[in-house]
Write an enzyme that holds these catalytic residues in place. Sequence first.
Site, PDB file in Angstrom:
ATOM      1  N   HIS A  14      -1.552   4.830  -3.525  1.00 41.76           N
ATOM      2  CA  HIS A  14      -1.344   3.700  -2.601  1.00 41.76           C
ATOM      3  C   HIS A  14      -1.790   2.420  -3.296  1.00 41.76           C
ATOM      4  O   HIS A  14      -2.982   2.100  -3.316  1.00 41.76           O
ATOM      5  CB  HIS A  14      -2.137   3.948  -1.305  1.00 41.76           C
ATOM      6  CG  HIS A  14      -1.955   2.898  -0.253  1.00 41.76           C
ATOM      7  ND1 HIS A  14      -2.228   3.128   1.082  1.00 41.76           N
ATOM      8  CD2 HIS A  14      -1.545   1.604  -0.304  1.00 41.76           C
ATOM      9  CE1 HIS A  14      -1.995   2.033   1.783  1.00 41.76           C
ATOM     10  NE2 HIS A  14      -1.583   1.088   0.957  1.00 41.76           N
ATOM     11  N   HIS A  16      -0.171  -1.594  -4.075  1.00 46.21           N
ATOM     12  CA  HIS A  16       0.887  -2.612  -4.011  1.00 46.21           C
ATOM     13  C   HIS A  16       0.825  -3.402  -5.308  1.00 46.21           C
ATOM     14  O   HIS A  16      -0.203  -4.028  -5.596  1.00 46.21           O
ATOM     15  CB  HIS A  16       0.669  -3.548  -2.826  1.00 46.21           C
ATOM     16  CG  HIS A  16       0.611  -2.832  -1.514  1.00 46.21           C
ATOM     17  ND1 HIS A  16       1.693  -2.707  -0.686  1.00 46.21           N
ATOM     18  CD2 HIS A  16      -0.407  -2.171  -0.891  1.00 46.21           C
ATOM     19  CE1 HIS A  16       1.357  -2.015   0.390  1.00 46.21           C
ATOM     20  NE2 HIS A  16       0.079  -1.671   0.296  1.00 46.21           N
ATOM     21  N   GLU A 197      -3.610   1.806  10.308  1.00 52.60           N
ATOM     22  CA  GLU A 197      -4.579   0.957   9.591  1.00 52.60           C
ATOM     23  C   GLU A 197      -5.201   0.051  10.657  1.00 52.60           C
ATOM     24  O   GLU A 197      -6.390   0.137  10.946  1.00 52.60           O
ATOM     25  CB  GLU A 197      -3.867   0.147   8.490  1.00 52.60           C
ATOM     26  CG  GLU A 197      -4.788  -0.785   7.706  1.00 52.60           C
ATOM     27  CD  GLU A 197      -4.022  -1.652   6.685  1.00 52.60           C
ATOM     28  OE1 GLU A 197      -2.803  -1.805   6.796  1.00 52.60           O
ATOM     29  OE2 GLU A 197      -4.701  -2.199   5.777  1.00 52.60           O
ATOM     30  N   ASP A 275      -5.114   0.120  -2.950  1.00 56.12           N
ATOM     31  CA  ASP A 275      -4.318  -0.766  -2.094  1.00 56.12           C
ATOM     32  C   ASP A 275      -3.952  -2.084  -2.798  1.00 56.12           C
ATOM     33  O   ASP A 275      -2.874  -2.189  -3.361  1.00 56.12           O
ATOM     34  CB  ASP A 275      -5.046  -1.013  -0.763  1.00 56.12           C
ATOM     35  CG  ASP A 275      -4.103  -1.293   0.396  1.00 56.12           C
ATOM     36  OD1 ASP A 275      -2.878  -1.232   0.199  1.00 56.12           O
ATOM     37  OD2 ASP A 275      -4.593  -1.558   1.519  1.00 56.12           O
TER      38      ASP A 275
HETATM   39  N1  HPA Z   1      -1.337  -3.159   4.646  1.00 54.89           N
HETATM   40  C1  HPA Z   1      -0.098  -3.509   5.029  1.00 54.89           C
HETATM   41  N2  HPA Z   1       0.725  -4.172   4.240  1.00 54.89           N
HETATM   42  C2  HPA Z   1       0.320  -4.481   3.016  1.00 54.89           C
HETATM   43  C3  HPA Z   1      -0.952  -4.158   2.572  1.00 54.89           C
HETATM   44  C4  HPA Z   1      -1.813  -3.438   3.435  1.00 54.89           C
HETATM   45  O1  HPA Z   1      -2.964  -3.097   3.118  1.00 54.89           O
HETATM   46  N3  HPA Z   1      -1.039  -4.617   1.309  1.00 54.89           N
HETATM   47  C5  HPA Z   1       0.127  -5.195   1.007  1.00 54.89           C
HETATM   48  N4  HPA Z   1       0.957  -5.129   2.036  1.00 54.89           N
HETATM   49 ZN    ZN Z   2      -1.223  -0.821   1.605  1.00 53.70          ZN
END
Ligand code: HPA
Ligand code: ZN
Length: 333
Positions: A14, A16, A197, A275
């Site tokens: 996970h 980005h 989340e 993340d």
């Molecule tokens: N959550 C949702 N969208 C996202 C995140 C995240 O942690 N990071 C980048 N886009």
């Molecule tokens: Zn994410």
Amino acid sequence: MKKFIEGIPKAELHLHIEGTFEPELMFRIAKRNDIKLNYKNIKDLKKAYNFANLQEFLDIYYMGCNVLLHEVDFYDLTWAYLLKAKEQNILHTEIMFDPQTHTERGISFDTVINGIHRALTQAETKLGVTSKLIMSILRHLPEQAAFVTLEQAAPFKEWIDVIGLDSSEIGHPPSKFKRVFQKAKEEGYLIVAHAGEEGPPDYVTEALEVLHVNRIDHGNRSLEDNDVVSDLIERKMALTICPLSNLKLKVVSDLKVHPLKEMLLKGLFVTINSDDPAYFGGYLNENYIEIQKALNLSKQDIVQIATNSFKASFLNEIEKNAMLLKLKEFTDV
Ligand code: HPA
Ligand code: ZN
């Protein structure tokens, strides 16, 4: 323990790629592209990295992306992360990119994916780091826009393994994207979605039952509903937990009350991930180290989580076994 964590072979599931954009590189690319950032310098920018929730973070994350214009910018961004991955003994990484963040600004889909893909292939040959690419749909945009993105991805299908769902969660449930994910599944893509989340456990259920996901990103709030927990366990559904992200976005108030240990004890299939490491104060090893300290995790817990990271990956069984063997060789000495 720190040395053990740093050395153990692991996978990241996970991540980005736009969230690995370090301020130093951001300023360098801004200068190269003759773009003025709203911040005077790196120190000034870093001061803004104080988020009350997911949306406050996303506003800054999307702003940072504005300096990415050319293929080489996406290449440089991706390559910088892959070097870090190599240094952290990440054997395999499954990275997300958000094409709509760029196409909405007039950058072409091919510019974005060509730069990312070039770095990923180079990492495989030069660093021995393998990868899968996850194309994430921005859930704050309409489903129609996601259909357009899926169409733009078609010529690059060989390079994209998975379709994901990210961005502002509350008010944008997985069911909003039922039809586009159905099409993605029919086209042979695997599916992941951010759920639970900030959003309620119902969103996790929708990700499972409406989108038919192969993995849940985050999933923290599943714990509020015992039926959702039982369902996840029964399905052997992996969760990609991101401790420092959870702390920075106030999903948890302190790492000492993070639910990771409770999840492990309940038998949930959990992994640790970073993340958006450039924004949340640490890459993968820092996430392992901080959560280990906060929850007093044992070496056995760490081995379990690293094992889960390979098992929950989208590698084939032969590839998984080869990496699990490297893990075993490391823990046997
Ligand atoms: N959550 C949702 N969208 C996202 C995140 C995240 O942690 N990071 C980048 N886009
Ligand atoms: Zn994410």
